[in-house]
Design an enzyme around this catalytic site. Sequence first.
Site, short mmCIF file in Angstrom:
data_model
loop_
_atom_site.label_atom_id
_atom_site.label_comp_id
_atom_site.label_asym_id
_atom_site.label_seq_id
_atom_site.Cartn_x
_atom_site.Cartn_y
_atom_site.Cartn_z
N GLY A 107 40.86 0.02 14.81
CA GLY A 107 39.46 -0.02 15.27
C GLY A 107 39.37 0.17 16.77
O GLY A 107 40.18 -0.37 17.50
N ARG A 155 43.25 5.58 11.49
CA ARG A 155 44.03 4.74 10.57
C ARG A 155 44.97 5.71 9.86
O ARG A 155 44.61 6.85 9.60
CB ARG A 155 43.11 3.99 9.62
N GLY A 200 44.69 -3.54 17.19
CA GLY A 200 44.51 -4.87 16.63
C GLY A 200 45.70 -5.31 15.80
O GLY A 200 46.81 -4.75 15.90
N ASP A 201 45.43 -6.27 14.97
CA ASP A 201 46.45 -6.89 14.13
C ASP A 201 47.26 -5.87 13.31
O ASP A 201 48.49 -5.91 13.29
CB ASP A 201 45.69 -7.85 13.20
N THR A 231 40.94 -5.18 20.45
CA THR A 231 40.07 -5.40 19.29
C THR A 231 38.87 -6.24 19.70
O THR A 231 39.03 -7.18 20.49
CB THR A 231 40.81 -6.11 18.13
N ASP A 274 37.43 -8.24 17.83
CA ASP A 274 37.39 -9.46 17.02
C ASP A 274 37.99 -10.70 17.70
O ASP A 274 37.76 -11.81 17.25
CB ASP A 274 38.16 -9.24 15.70
N ASP A 302 40.94 -11.77 17.48
CA ASP A 302 41.64 -12.53 16.45
C ASP A 302 43.16 -12.46 16.55
O ASP A 302 43.85 -12.65 15.57
CB ASP A 302 41.19 -12.04 15.06
N ARG A 323 15.12 -11.95 18.36
CA ARG A 323 14.39 -13.22 18.49
C ARG A 323 12.93 -12.98 18.91
O ARG A 323 12.03 -13.66 18.44
CB ARG A 323 15.07 -14.18 19.46
N ARG A 351 35.58 -9.51 10.85
CA ARG A 351 36.49 -9.53 9.69
C ARG A 351 36.79 -10.95 9.25
O ARG A 351 35.91 -11.63 8.75
CB ARG A 351 37.77 -8.76 10.02
P1 ADP Z 1 43.66 -2.69 13.59
O1 ADP Z 1 44.82 -2.35 14.45
O2 ADP Z 1 42.36 -2.51 14.28
O3 ADP Z 1 43.82 -4.08 12.94
P2 ADP Z 1 44.25 -1.44 10.95
O4 ADP Z 1 44.46 -2.74 10.27
O5 ADP Z 1 43.41 -0.42 10.28
O6 ADP Z 1 43.58 -1.62 12.40
O7 ADP Z 1 45.69 -0.81 11.26
C1 ADP Z 1 45.82 0.38 11.99
C2 ADP Z 1 47.02 1.15 11.52
O8 ADP Z 1 48.22 0.39 11.74
C3 ADP Z 1 47.06 1.47 10.05
O9 ADP Z 1 46.26 2.58 9.71
C4 ADP Z 1 48.55 1.79 9.86
O10 ADP Z 1 48.86 3.09 10.31
C5 ADP Z 1 49.22 0.78 10.81
N1 ADP Z 1 49.67 -0.38 10.03
C6 ADP Z 1 48.96 -1.45 9.64
N2 ADP Z 1 49.71 -2.29 8.88
C7 ADP Z 1 50.94 -1.72 8.78
C8 ADP Z 1 52.18 -2.08 8.14
N3 ADP Z 1 52.31 -3.21 7.43
N4 ADP Z 1 53.23 -1.23 8.27
C9 ADP Z 1 53.14 -0.10 8.98
N5 ADP Z 1 51.99 0.30 9.60
C10 ADP Z 1 50.92 -0.50 9.52
#
Ligand code: ADP
Length: 326
Positions: free
Chosen positions: A14, A75, A105-106, A129, A131, A133, A158, A175
């Site tokens: 994101g 993604r 992000g995560d 991010t 968020d 988080d 408001r 999220r």
């Molecule tokens: P954010 O970084 O904002 O949390 P996503 O959760 O969509 O966004 O993750 C972004 C990208 O990180 C995913 O499209 C993927 O390419 C990679 N990614 C996420 N989880 C994994 C994983 N367990 N193993 C390998 N790549 C991952």
Amino acid sequence: MATIKCIGILTSGGDAPGMNAAIRAVTRSAIYNGIEVKGIYHGYRGLISGEIKSFKTENVSNIIQQGGTILKTARCKEFETPEGRAGAYETLKREGIDALVVIGGDGSLTGARVFAQEFDYPIIGLPGTIDNDLYGTDLTIGYDTALNTIMEAVDKIRDTASSHERLFFIEVMGRDAGFLALNGAIATGCEAAIIPEIYTEIDQLKELVENGFRKSKNSSIVLVAESPTTGGAMHLAERVKNEYPQYDVRVTILGHIQRGGSPSAQDRILASRLGAAAIDALLDGQRNVMVGVRNDEVVYVPFSKAIKYDKPINRELLNTLRKLSI
Ligand code: ADP
């Protein structure tokens, strides 16, 4: 440990306001230290396909104030497979990139961790991010700007809400985290925030209705974190219609405006500090850490911790919100 002569930088997942300020800081700090920089476009997807361009200091001119990310983001399912990651490693070898800085992000940092372990490859993560988080850092890049956007939007709602006797649910992003909803509610004088962290402990909607809205108030605004746990604002509005039909309920979903806009001063400063610290970390021989900030000090958090642990919500803030919404 081999010296790092060239780094790659990418944004993933994101988008968040302040990512550009981070790209600028990483790029300039690297060049300042005599390290070559390559910009990788479209996150892990561009890493696999080789969408890469050499960055000079002027490539990051005039971007500190821009929202979004000049490197684009994406993604990438392919990166979640060993074959995809092997392709990414091939690209890095071919391009002579010795280390990566990943802003995301995560999910993005989870991907970074998996890749770093698999190929024994140095990666530094920056928390990008809205968020907020990620465990181990007080703030993430983009959170403050999103909070300010929410504040402006809720203030506007408001104005119209107070002309009617209504209950408004305003859904904000987050999220599985209630930071935007909770702090957004405090910043805008809302009646409550419905957040995933406590939704399974107590029925927040029931509590809200049973405590009663103050009669002298002519409107009530509740911020709801979008989340499968809370079910989001639409779900709660349905519940009100069925369980408490005496209330006239309205829903606003703020959506993507929360991601956009010029980053706040705080996000620009945070991104600049963390971006510069990412290069310091690489020069110090640190690997596989996320750069964060705690009590106004830069900290380095192992990926394993930043990803594994949930960042706790400050429950004192919930009490403050309760006390102030009487
Ligand atoms: P954010 O970084 O904002 O949390 P996503 O959760 O969509 O966004 O993750 C972004 C990208 O990180 C995913 O499209 C993927 O390419 C990679 N990614 C996420 N989880 C994994 C994983 N367990 N193993 C390998 N790549 C991952």
